[in-house]
Design a protein around this motif. Structure first.
Motif, PDB file in Angstrom:
ATOM      1  N   ARG A   1      26.064   0.285   0.715  1.00 15.42           N
ATOM      2  CA  ARG A   1      25.320   0.401  -0.785  1.00 15.42           C
ATOM      3  C   ARG A   1      25.325   1.898  -1.173  1.00 15.42           C
ATOM      4  N   ARG A   2      25.102   2.253  -2.424  1.00 14.76           N
ATOM      5  CA  ARG A   2      25.128   3.588  -3.013  1.00 14.76           C
ATOM      6  C   ARG A   2      24.090   4.411  -2.332  1.00 14.76           C
ATOM      7  N   ASP A   3      22.683   3.556  -2.024  1.00  9.56           N
ATOM      8  CA  ASP A   3      21.787   4.449  -1.500  1.00  9.56           C
ATOM      9  C   ASP A   3      22.124   4.809   0.070  1.00  9.56           C
ATOM     10  N   ASP A   4      22.694   3.975   0.620  1.00  7.18           N
ATOM     11  CA  ASP A   4      23.422   4.330   1.945  1.00  7.18           C
ATOM     12  C   ASP A   4      24.110   5.525   1.966  1.00  7.18           C
ATOM     13  N   VAL A   5      25.220   5.718   0.961  1.00  4.98           N
ATOM     14  CA  VAL A   5      25.960   6.985   1.011  1.00  4.98           C
ATOM     15  C   VAL A   5      24.711   8.189   0.605  1.00  4.98           C
ATOM     16  N   ASP A   6      23.674   7.916  -0.067  1.00  7.79           N
ATOM     17  CA  ASP A   6      22.839   9.129  -0.284  1.00  7.79           C
ATOM     18  C   ASP A   6      22.339   9.455   1.032  1.00  7.79           C
ATOM     19  N   LEU A   7      21.774   8.507   1.749  1.00  7.74           N
ATOM     20  CA  LEU A   7      21.279   8.664   3.127  1.00  7.74           C
ATOM     21  C   LEU A   7      22.108   9.296   3.888  1.00  7.74           C
TER      22      LEU A   7
ATOM     23  N   ASP B   1      33.842   5.087  -2.419  1.00  9.90           N
ATOM     24  CA  ASP B   1      33.411   4.151  -3.612  1.00  9.90           C
ATOM     25  C   ASP B   1      32.756   2.968  -2.892  1.00  9.90           C
ATOM     26  N   PRO B   2      31.437   2.829  -2.875  1.00  6.65           N
ATOM     27  CA  PRO B   2      30.835   1.641  -2.451  1.00  6.65           C
ATOM     28  C   PRO B   2      31.355   0.452  -2.875  1.00  6.65           C
TER      29      PRO B   2
ATOM     30  N   ILE C   1      29.779  -0.763   9.293  1.00  5.02           N
ATOM     31  CA  ILE C   1      30.397  -0.840   8.024  1.00  5.02           C
ATOM     32  C   ILE C   1      31.835  -0.972   8.170  1.00  5.02           C
ATOM     33  N   ARG C   2      31.999  -0.311   9.229  1.00  8.64           N
ATOM     34  CA  ARG C   2      33.517  -0.134   9.609  1.00  8.64           C
ATOM     35  C   ARG C   2      33.977  -1.638   9.764  1.00  8.64           C
TER      36      ARG C   2
END
Lengths: 838, 186
Positions: free
Chosen positions: A84-90, A31-32, A76-77
């Protein structure tokens, strides 16, 4: 290393695919807005393992790509960057991309790098965005570890050059790590100069061929974040003497390494070609190099031009030459001293160069150095002393275990350096992971079986009639053992259905975005176990059904709000065991099936007469969507609506001896229930006799068996008889008629009726006699013959004869029973047929 | 019954050695008798020869499919070749023979049994010995015949087993044998 790495490829691929699955599911959980560090760590670990593995096996395309991925994940860690949400998509896209790359590699074809390059650029763009804020916050605490993954030297926020002192522990090779791989990885990050530290190498006699005695002094000339370097050494840092310091800080840290000398100092270039007899005169190039190491930072390049071919090779001669770079403020006299004993019989030149000019040769030289390290590391198992003293007489790639017999028929092993060498691997085999408890149970069972067998054997040797009860007992035990054994063998093939469910969170997420719907997916009963073959075949139908639920079932958010439902639609996948079946339910709380529309469509396409339409039950209407080419979607989308599918779904499920049914309430949603047999190989059967023939009913399909009565049978116009079973009318199939065989009796009074259920409908099958119930192993008829209508397979009975297994839906079709007709009758008798759907 | 003088060899010996056929470019054929006519099949297709045992009939199967038997755990269909060739069905006796054949189809290999009157002999035949089947007119396909061979004044029909026993459409060969006999008689 001559270990054939390709034997581990299969394991690597399997683990990588598992890793990707883990990544995917963790990404779905992510969950971003509230990042759970454990989830990020899971993703990171998976990416890291794939990277490490692929680098080891030389799949650089995967390794490079994963590396970028990993860098971003690492930021990120460590809370440097928010996800971000876009990152998750990526990330999800890159999981797909990696999957493709890996499967291409698995099939030994060349992977297509367009997608990975595109994603890589996207990642690099992200990485380039806000290093400023990131580095500012970071600078305060850790000045040395400013994060910047880009190895571009023009970036100001990174440091370099670095001086890396890396002395791996002697056990490093045994732990599966490989200094060479680390050096290669470093080389990918930037220009490096490597100097081996060879002073730890013991005498030849004391040398352990499996230990690593070499250390490395590495000058990393490019600018890079320290973390990137740390990462490279991540696996070995615990067992190694490792220090990574800025090369310009060198003066402060002289204590790190004896050989650590400023890179800015003068450099000696030495060309040394001993004569062939140098070893016979008791001189030892290695000793000279050791002396030189005392003087400063030494890097050695071996020249192998003088090496003759195998047959012409004299094991006691030295054919190698060396280019030595000695960095440090060594005096020429000291260098001369080192070569004192050999200068007369060698071709030796010593010249001084400043670092500036040395830099100009850097790139080319670096590559050479790494190549040379290649060679050294390859022979490092045997130790470098052998490599240098004896390699003088041998090809540098040789294993050196038997240095005195260099002419052994080893083919030039250079190809083995690249594990990616073209090798046609054996055909791809699939494997399953089996819990050790299952295997243990199996072993216990086999033990018991052996005991029973020896008991029976003993009994048979000296059998007397008095022992009959014992024999019976033993046989009973044998039967139990066999059944248990069979069950546990079956259990090995059973996998939790989560294997089939796991793809849905991702799919629902992607599709709901595409369709602008808000959808929650609930998975229940993921631990329900199912045979692997069934699992593989049920995957696609399930995908189709879930897509349908998404596309046709769940409404747009506005529509949902209008009809008083919550904005978010709910799709539930539920799996559970029921009897010998696995039931999978797909439930949505959408708008439900539109009866009128289906009926209209059916009338339009001529499936039903308009006059009959109103008398159809809901089940019958819903059943129509399983007809080929039937779609009520107003427009065809790329998700669904082409009208191929539901019929395929049903056919696939029926091919598995399963069934599918739909129930739906307008405005409330629909539920699709799939029933599948637990396994395809074994069936609980009821043996029946018709005349002289034996047939087998699948026990699960039998509802009841009863004595039939002629007076309860009524004839329907259209040729089908129905039987009054309590308050229902059930069509009758006379097996002997259907199969054209002779039965004991034609009268129903003497015959038995087996009532079976299929697809929610009951059918009475007339047989002569019921025989034993037993488990039967299903054998294919199609393998050597062809499909037979009404027969699903064959089995071998205890006496060795073949018996045929009946296929209920096939029988119904063969008998030409039209359930519509019989339902009309039951309606006429004012009895509703039993609703089998909830 | 057999007046054959052609080279006959021990079948089992050569089965184990499959290289014989390449040695002198000859193939071995197992021949069998049906209604006093001799037919041959490539010996490499033959898996085993068994005595007749009762088979489990398959419902609604064509009459030439006698049923399925259990061959050590495999379900094997049994075809009555006599009936394929339109010959009169005969009562099976203890000496009726089933030849178990491995048939190659597009879908892989299948194991099938054919019921014949008796097994006759094994011949070594080269392609030169073989004559192409005569044209029997449009009505009769000769795809199922590999060739005709004269062994000691007696005609042997060599069958193309892979085409003959392609289950999807078991051919009606009733005319073939009679026409062949006519042609041979001329």
């Amino acid at each position: 290393m001559s270990v054939d790495l390709s034997q581990f490829h299969q394991v690597f691929f399997e683990e990588s695919f598992e890793g990707l699955d883990a990544m995917e599911s963790a990404l779905m959980e992510l969950d971003p807005s509230a990042v759970d560090s454990e989830t990020i760590n899971t993703i990171f670990r998976a990416a890291h393992s794939i990277k490490g593995g692929s680098a080891t096996f030389g799949f650089s395309i995967v390794a490079d790509f994963t590396h970028v991925l990993e860098t971003l994940l690492d930021e990120i860690r460590s809370d440097i960057r928010a996800i971000r949400r876009d990152d998750v998509d990526l990330f999800l896209q890159s999981v797909d991309c990696l999957r493709e790359l890996l499967s291409a590699l698995q099939q030994e074809s060349t992977p297509d790098s367009t997608e990975s390059n595109r994603l890589r650029e996207a990642f690099e763009a992200i990485l380039a965005i806000d290093p400023q804020s990131a580095s500012e916050s970071d600078n305060a605490t850790e000045p040395d570890s400013i994060l910047e993954p880009q190895p571009e030297p023009e970036d100001a926020s990174i440091d370099g050059p670095w001086h890396i002192h890396f002395c791996p522990g002697p056990d490093i090779l045994r732990t599966g790590n490989e200094p060479l791989r680390i050096l290669r990885e470093l080389e990918e990050l930037g220009r490096i100069t490597v100097t081996p530290i060879v002073d730890q190498i013991p005498e030849y006699s004391a040398l352990d061929p499996e230990a690593c005695y070499i250390g490395f002094d590495i000058i990393f000339r490019d600018r890079i974040a320290k973390d990137r370097l740390d990462e490279v050494f991540e696996w070995v840092v615990d067992e190694s003497d490792l220090s990574i310091v800025l090369a310009c800080h060198k003066s402060d840290i002289d204590n790190i390494s004896a050989s650590a000398q400023s890179a800015e100092s003068d450099e000696w270039k030495i060309y040394f070609k001993p004569c062939e007899d140098v070893l016979r005169t008791g001189n030892e190039p290695l000793r000279i190099f050791r002396e030189l190491v005392e003087l400063g930072d030494l890097s050695v390049t071996a020249g192998v031009d003088g090496l003759p071919s195998w047959p012409g090779l004299n094991p006691e001669s030295c054919y190698l030459s060396w280019n030595l770079d000695l960095a440090g403020k060594a005096e020429k006299s000291k260098i001369d001293e080192a070569f004192e004993w050999v200068v007369d019989e060698s071709d030796l030149s010593i010249s001084q160069e400043s670092l500036a000019s040395a830099d100009t040769v850097s790139t080319e030289l670096d590559r050479e150095l790494v190549d040379q390290v290649d060679d050294t590391a390859i022979s490092s198992e045997a130790g470098v002393s052998v490599a240098i003293s004896e390699a003088a007489s041998m090809a540098p790639e040789t294993e050196n275990i038997i240095p005195k017999q260099p002419a052994a028929n080893t083919p030039a092993p250079s190809a083995e350096i690249k594990p990616a060498a073209k090798k046609q691997s054996a055909s791809e085999s699939t494997s399953i992971r089996v819990g050790i408890d299952k295997v243990d149970t199996l072993i216990n069972m086999v033990g018991e079986l052996v005991i029973t067998q020896s008991m029976l054997g003993q009994l048979g040797d000296e059998f007397e009639m008095d022992d009959l009860s014992k024999l019976r007992e033993g046989l009973g035990q044998l039967e139990q053992n066999t059944r248990e054994l069979q069950e546990s063998v079956m259990r090995i093939r059973m996998l939790p259905i989560s294997f089939a469910f796991s793809r849905f969170p991702r799919m629902v997420r992607d599709l709901s975005r595409r369709l602008d719907k808000k959808i929650e997916l609930k998975l229940i009963g993921e631990q329900t176990e199912l045979d692997k073959t069934v699992m593989e075949k049920i995957g696609d139908p399930l995908v189709h059904l879930v897509r349908n639920a998404l596309d046709h079932g769940i409404e747009q958010p506005e529509e949902r709000l209008q009809s008083g439902k919550s904005e978010t639609g709910l799709i539930t996948l539920n799996a559970y065991h029921q009897g010998g079946n696995v039931v999978i339910e797909i439930t949505d709380d959408g708008k439900g099936l539109d009866r009128d529309r289906i009926v209209n469509k059916a009338v339009e396409s001529g499936l039903v007469q308009e006059s009959d339409a109103s008398s159809l039950t809901n089940e019958q209407v819903y059943d129509m969507i399983f007809q080929a080419g039937f779609s009520t979607a107003q427009e065809v989308s790329d998700v669904s609506g082409r009208g191929v599918g539901m019929d395929v779904v049903r056919r696939n499920i029926q091919a598995l001896n399963g069934s599918v049914e739909i129930s739906s309430t307008a405005g409330k949603g629909s539920r699709i229930t799939i029933r599948l047999p637990l396994t395809l190989a074994i069936l609980d059967g009821q043996l029946v006799r018709v005349g002289s023939h034996t047939y087998i009913f699948p026990l699960v399909s039998i509802v009841e068996s009863l004595q039939s009565k002629d007076e309860r049978v009524s004839r329907v116009a259209g040729g089908c008889d129905v039987f009054q079973l309590r308050d229902e009318y059930v069509p009758i199939i006379r097996l002997h008629k259907l199969f054209n065989i002779s039965a004991d009796t034609k009268s129903l009074d003497d015959a038995l009726m087996v009532v079976v259920e299929y697809d929610g409908e009951k059918v009475g099958v007339v047989v002569d006699d019921l025989q034993a119930q037993q488990q039967v192993v299903i054998k294919s008829l199609e393998q050597n013959y062809q499909r037979v209508e009404g027969i699903s397979g064959a089995t071998i009975l205890g006496d060795g004869t073949v018996a045929l297994i009946l296929d209920i839906p096939g029988l119904v079709k063969l008998a030409g029973i039209n359930h519509q007709q019989t339902n009309v009758i039951s309606l006429a008798g004012s009895h509703q047929p039993l609703q089998s759907t909830a | 019954m057999q007046t054959v003088t052609a080279t006959s060899a021990d079948a089992s010996e050569n089965m184990s050695d499959g290289s014989i056929s390449t040695m002198n470019d000859s193939n071995q054929y197992l021949t069998f008798i049906m209604a006093n006519e001799e037919y041959g099949v490539d010996i490499l297709c033959v898996q085993e020869i068994r005595g007749w045992e009762s088979a489990t009939p398959i419902p609604n199967a064509p009459p030439n499919i006698k049923g399925v038997i259990n061959l050590r755990g495999t379900i094997v269909p049994i075809v009555d070749l006599r009936q394929c060739f339109g010959m009169e069905a005969i009562e099976y006796t203890a000496v009726t023979v089933v030849i178990v054949l491995k048939v190659q189809t597009e879908k892989g290999s299948r194991v099938m049994g054919i019921v014949v009157d008796a097994v006759s002999d094994v011949y070594n035949l080269t392609p030169e010995d073989m004559k192409a089947p005569p044209d029997l007119g449009d009505s009769v396909s000769t795809d199922y015949i590999r060739g005709l061979v004269n062994v000691d004044e007696k005609m042997v029909i060599l069958l193309e087993i892979d085409k003959l026993l392609n289950m999807d459409e078991l051919p009606d060969l009733s005319e073939v044998s009679s026409k062949l006999m006519e042609v041979a008689g001329q």
